[in-house]
Design a protein around this motif. Structure first.
Motif, PDB file in Angstrom:
ATOM      1  N   MET A 116      46.103  45.128  53.317  1.00 55.85           N
ATOM      2  CA  MET A 116      46.190  44.688  51.912  1.00 55.85           C
ATOM      3  C   MET A 116      44.856  44.155  51.428  1.00 55.85           C
ATOM      4  N   LYS A 117      44.644  44.183  50.123  1.00 56.20           N
ATOM      5  CA  LYS A 117      43.470  43.519  49.563  1.00 56.20           C
ATOM      6  C   LYS A 117      43.624  42.009  49.776  1.00 56.20           C
ATOM      7  N   PHE A 118      42.521  41.370  50.109  1.00 53.27           N
ATOM      8  CA  PHE A 118      42.481  39.960  50.522  1.00 53.27           C
ATOM      9  C   PHE A 118      42.446  39.077  49.272  1.00 53.27           C
ATOM     10  N   VAL A 119      43.360  38.136  49.165  1.00 52.65           N
ATOM     11  CA  VAL A 119      43.357  37.274  47.980  1.00 52.65           C
ATOM     12  C   VAL A 119      42.359  36.119  48.182  1.00 52.65           C
ATOM     13  N   HIS A 120      41.504  35.960  47.195  1.00 51.09           N
ATOM     14  CA  HIS A 120      40.517  34.865  47.221  1.00 51.09           C
ATOM     15  C   HIS A 120      39.957  34.734  45.814  1.00 51.09           C
ATOM     16  N   GLY A 121      40.103  33.565  45.238  1.00 51.28           N
ATOM     17  CA  GLY A 121      39.567  33.344  43.905  1.00 51.28           C
ATOM     18  C   GLY A 121      40.180  34.285  42.873  1.00 51.28           C
ATOM     19  N   LEU A 122      39.481  34.419  41.759  1.00 55.00           N
ATOM     20  CA  LEU A 122      40.003  35.245  40.671  1.00 55.00           C
ATOM     21  C   LEU A 122      39.721  36.727  40.864  1.00 55.00           C
ATOM     22  N   TYR A 123      38.581  37.043  41.501  1.00 55.58           N
ATOM     23  CA  TYR A 123      38.108  38.420  41.420  1.00 55.58           C
ATOM     24  C   TYR A 123      37.864  39.112  42.758  1.00 55.58           C
ATOM     25  N   ASN A 124      38.230  38.486  43.878  1.00 54.16           N
ATOM     26  CA  ASN A 124      37.900  39.121  45.152  1.00 54.16           C
ATOM     27  C   ASN A 124      38.598  40.461  45.338  1.00 54.16           C
ATOM     28  N   GLU A 125      39.851  40.540  44.910  1.00 52.41           N
ATOM     29  CA  GLU A 125      40.588  41.792  45.107  1.00 52.41           C
ATOM     30  C   GLU A 125      39.958  42.955  44.351  1.00 52.41           C
ATOM     31  N   ARG A 148      31.453  39.862  52.263  1.00 53.19           N
ATOM     32  CA  ARG A 148      32.284  40.766  51.468  1.00 53.19           C
ATOM     33  C   ARG A 148      33.308  41.555  52.293  1.00 53.19           C
ATOM     34  N   GLU A 149      32.829  42.241  53.348  1.00 56.24           N
ATOM     35  CA  GLU A 149      33.815  43.063  54.081  1.00 56.24           C
ATOM     36  C   GLU A 149      34.726  42.205  54.945  1.00 56.24           C
ATOM     37  N   ALA A 150      34.282  40.958  55.241  1.00 56.34           N
ATOM     38  CA  ALA A 150      35.121  40.072  56.044  1.00 56.34           C
ATOM     39  C   ALA A 150      36.343  39.615  55.249  1.00 56.34           C
ATOM     40  N   ILE A 151      36.227  39.571  53.941  1.00 55.70           N
ATOM     41  CA  ILE A 151      37.367  39.136  53.120  1.00 55.70           C
ATOM     42  C   ILE A 151      37.731  40.224  52.098  1.00 55.70           C
ATOM     43  N   SER A 152      37.534  41.470  52.510  1.00 54.72           N
ATOM     44  CA  SER A 152      37.877  42.581  51.618  1.00 54.72           C
ATOM     45  C   SER A 152      39.352  42.951  51.737  1.00 54.72           C
ATOM     46  N   SER A 153      39.818  43.126  52.967  1.00 55.42           N
ATOM     47  CA  SER A 153      41.237  43.443  53.156  1.00 55.42           C
ATOM     48  C   SER A 153      41.710  42.869  54.485  1.00 55.42           C
ATOM     49  N   ILE A 154      42.996  42.731  54.603  1.00 53.99           N
ATOM     50  CA  ILE A 154      43.598  42.068  55.766  1.00 53.99           C
ATOM     51  C   ILE A 154      44.740  42.944  56.286  1.00 53.99           C
ATOM     52  N   GLN A 155      44.755  43.165  57.590  1.00 57.15           N
ATOM     53  CA  GLN A 155      45.816  43.968  58.202  1.00 57.15           C
ATOM     54  C   GLN A 155      46.928  43.045  58.661  1.00 57.15           C
ATOM     55  N   GLY A 156      48.093  43.229  58.133  1.00 54.00           N
ATOM     56  CA  GLY A 156      49.195  42.357  58.515  1.00 54.00           C
ATOM     57  C   GLY A 156      50.318  42.457  57.517  1.00 54.00           C
ATOM     58  N   ALA A 157      50.825  41.304  57.125  1.00 53.46           N
ATOM     59  CA  ALA A 157      51.949  41.284  56.196  1.00 53.46           C
ATOM     60  C   ALA A 157      51.726  40.201  55.148  1.00 53.46           C
ATOM     61  N   GLN A 176      49.296  35.749  52.866  1.00 56.68           N
ATOM     62  CA  GLN A 176      48.936  36.879  53.727  1.00 56.68           C
ATOM     63  C   GLN A 176      48.555  36.376  55.110  1.00 56.68           C
ATOM     64  N   TYR A 177      48.948  37.135  56.131  1.00 56.47           N
ATOM     65  CA  TYR A 177      48.573  36.776  57.500  1.00 56.47           C
ATOM     66  C   TYR A 177      48.282  38.055  58.278  1.00 56.47           C
ATOM     67  N   GLY A 178      47.252  38.029  59.101  1.00 58.07           N
ATOM     68  CA  GLY A 178      46.944  39.218  59.891  1.00 58.07           C
ATOM     69  C   GLY A 178      45.595  39.120  60.531  1.00 58.07           C
ATOM     70  N   THR A 179      44.930  40.245  60.598  1.00 53.18           N
ATOM     71  CA  THR A 179      43.608  40.274  61.209  1.00 53.18           C
ATOM     72  C   THR A 179      42.703  41.211  60.414  1.00 53.18           C
ATOM     73  N   VAL A 180      41.439  41.217  60.798  1.00 51.35           N
ATOM     74  CA  VAL A 180      40.456  42.031  60.086  1.00 51.35           C
ATOM     75  C   VAL A 180      39.561  42.711  61.116  1.00 51.35           C
ATOM     76  N   ASN A 181      39.248  43.965  60.890  1.00 54.64           N
ATOM     77  CA  ASN A 181      38.275  44.647  61.751  1.00 54.64           C
ATOM     78  C   ASN A 181      36.876  44.355  61.239  1.00 54.64           C
ATOM     79  N   LEU A 182      36.128  43.609  62.010  1.00 54.54           N
ATOM     80  CA  LEU A 182      34.755  43.288  61.588  1.00 54.54           C
ATOM     81  C   LEU A 182      33.757  44.066  62.438  1.00 54.54           C
TER      82      LEU A 182
END
Lengths: 465, 151
Positions: A116-125, A148-157, A176-182
């Motif tokens: 999923m797109k990572f929620v952060h602030g008004l405009y991160n998504e 940017r790519e660290a908080i771009s999307s999150i794998q999980g639910a 949102q909870y999950g992990t991220v491929n960095l």
């Protein structure tokens, strides 16, 4: 394989651009297909901004294509592929930006699983979507390019929903909870390398692998009953481990370190021996990083007719430790003189917080012309706003690495429904967030590595359908 | 790069602002709001809506009618009626409304509403689609549509 994926991606995007004809969304058997291509140009004075911008660079682009379908009244599936480039970041590799299955139980409760797109602030998504905002670069105080790519999307639910508050407006929430491929070659790894506190001693690191233990994000937005006013707060957290190659740059090793290494020669027997017998860089025992980061953001957006005002404040707290038992044990006498404590081969950095805020204003004068400006302030360590402590600790040689103050002015031209041109100028004071990898130590010792006052110019053309 | 570029950018900005005011592209500030009515398919189980409810519906925050039926949105692509409806009931300009839905679509959060070139096309779609809601100028009203009172 990667180039085949890239060719397939660009072919699909190009084909859709042609097929869609009037450049609106294309629909095929209930599947909506949409896409965008942005190409930009960056030019800066004095410092490189995440690319070789001092020479001017066109390595600044984004392209995406997405497919979505409503499988039933309540179930929606979607996927978006993205390719981006910013200097050494991205390199136009095609990645799965998001891929979700979304089940909408009620308006106040929906479940999303996947990437999923990572929620952060008004405009991160929407930060990859140049066409939905006024500015080319979002304020770096809250939307740091290196993260940017660290908080771009999150794998999980994730859970989300909208709750009516009667006369008080409504609340939108996301959990949102999950992990991220960095990747080890992206901005977060470069940022981590910059956090390594022994650079001035000639000890360098090159991150090889990042393993994210967990990530979470949450956001609440209050859509108030005052028309156009949205108040929000969001948080995210990270815990990850990184493995890095440790390098000794013999050209930069100070005398006391040489003595310490010579004294501890037994521990390094067969590894470094006599320093001068080797090349300029010697590989030492590998280092490990342990990082915990927690961030909080408060947001406000007010839309009144063609005017949009936004303000956000973000604070991120870091817990970082470095582990390299053979190296730190050997260097303990030298490190202790600098006030650095080594315990069981581990150095714990005192917990610190970065902080930043911005205010922005955008006004659409006509259907084709919009003007925007923002003022953004970022401090790498809120307890060291003038950067004096970081210089005293040897983290950096220049105090202005402790802050970045940015005044931006943007013009946006909507040529037609699908084409957008933007021009943007930034007056910068300070050099926080700039990466050492982009701004190498100058060969001339009399020359400064970074300049405090500098300018950045950006231009971007976007096509979307 | 020399800083000579700054005056050039300033000139471009100034020229656009002047064009905005004198070039005939400025938004028609004195335009009288057209008589836009909110209409729905006969299957829709309500006779009236609050203004806030209209806003929530057209921003995709309310997606079901009280009987569980899915709400289907119908909008106009452009024009005075479109602009007036958005200003009166959604609190956004056409550009802001379009950006809002682009954001939803490109982040996987929703499907953009069906948009129609003419009020007649929209009326026909609403009349034939269970759960549909849209808006029309009074002149385009068709008998088979339910008019929703806005409180």
């Amino acid at each position: 394989m990667k180039s085949a994926v890239k060719i397939a991606f660009l072919s699909a995007l190009f084909a859709m651009c042609c097929i869609s004809g009037n450049a609106r969304a294309y629909e095929y058997q209930g599947i909506d297909i949409r896409g965008f291509i942005s190409q930009g140009y960056l030019q800066s004075t004095d410092n490189n901004f995440f690319a070789e911008t001092k020479d001017g660079t066109s390595q600044f682009n984004e392209a995406g294509i997405n497919f979505s379908a409503e499988v039933s009244d309540r179930l929606r599936l979607g996927v978006q592929f993205l390719s981006r480039d910013l200097g050494t970041i991205g390199n136009n590799e095609v990645i799965l930006d998001w891929a979700i299955a979304d089940y909408h139980f009620r308006d106040w409760l929906g479940l999303t699983v996947g990437n999923m797109k990572f929620v952060h602030g008004l405009y991160n998504e929407t930060r990859d979507l140049d066409m939905v905002r006024t500015f080319i670069l979002l304020p770096q105080s809250v939307y740091i390019e290196a993260w940017r790519e660290a908080i771009s999307s999150i794998q999980g639910a994730g859970l989300y929903g909208d709750i009516g508050l009667s006369d008080m407006g409504s609340l939108s929430y996301d959990l949102q909870y999950g992990t991220v491929n960095l990747d080890s070659d992206k901005g977060a790894a470069r940022l981590l390398e910059d956090q390594w506190p022994f650079k001035e001693m000639g000890l360098l690191v090159d991150v090889d692998r990042i393993n994210v233990d967990y990530t979470y994000a949450g956001s609440i937005r209050w859509i108030t009953n005052l028309e156009g006013l949205i108040l929000g707060c969001s948080t995210w957290g990270y815990q990850f481990e990184a493995d890095a190659t440790t390098l000794l740059d013999t050209a930069r090793v100070p005398g006391e370190l040489r003595q310490a290494l010579a004294a501890g020669d037994a521990a390094f027997a067969g590894l470094i021996g006599s320093l001068d017998d080797y090349g300029t860089r010697i590989i030492l025992s590998p280092s490990e990083f342990g990082v915990e980061a927690v961030s909080y953001t408060a947001s406000m957006e007010f839309m009144w007719r063609n005017l949009v005002f936004a303000a956000e404040y973000m604070r991120t707290t870091y817990n970082i430790e470095f582990r390299n038992s053979p190296l730190f044990t050997t260097l303990e006498p030298v490190l202790s003189q600098s006030g650095v404590a080594v315990q069981d081969g581990t150095i714990k950095v005192d917990r610190f917080s970065s902080a930043g805020y911005y205010t922005s204003l955008a006004y659409r004068f006509t259907p084709w012309f919009e003007l925007g400006t923002y003022y953004s302030v970022y401090y790498a360590n809120e307890d060291d706003k003038d950067g004096k402590k970081r210089v005293a600790k040897g983290l950096d040689a220049q105090e202005h690495r402790g802050w970045l103050k940015d005044i931006a002015l943007t013009t946006r031209f909507d040529v037609n429904e699908n084409w957008i041109i933007k021009l943007e100028a930034h007056k910068m004071d300070g050099t926080a967030i700039l990466l050492g990898a982009d701004n190498p130590v100058p060969e001339d010792p009399a020359e400064d590595r970074y300049e405090e006052d500098w300018y950045l110019f950006a231009a971007k053309v976007t096509f979307h359908f | 790069m020399k800083l000579r570029s700054i005056p050039l950018i300033a000139h471009i900005v100034l020229a656009c602002m002047v064009l905005s005011v004198f070039g005939g592209f400025i938004f028609p500030a004195g335009h009288a709001a057209s008589e836009v009515m909110v209409v729905a398919n006969d299957s829709v189980p309500v006779e009236s809506l609050s203004r806030d409810a209209v806003q929530e519906i057209f921003l995709g925050r309310k997606t079901r009618w009280s009987d569980g039926q899915k709400i289907v949105l119908a909008t106009l692509k452009e024009g005075d009626d479109h602009r007036d409806f958005l200003r009166m009931y959604v609190g956004k300009t056409p550009h802001q409304f379009q950006n809002y839905w682009k954001s939803q679509v490109f982040t996987g959060r929703g499907k953009a509403p069906d948009a129609f070139t003419s009020p007649d096309e929209l009326a026909e779609f609403v009349a034939n689609t269970p759960g549909a809601i849209g808006y029309l100028p009074q002149r385009a009203y068709q008998n088979q549509l339910k008019i929703l009172m806005i409180e």
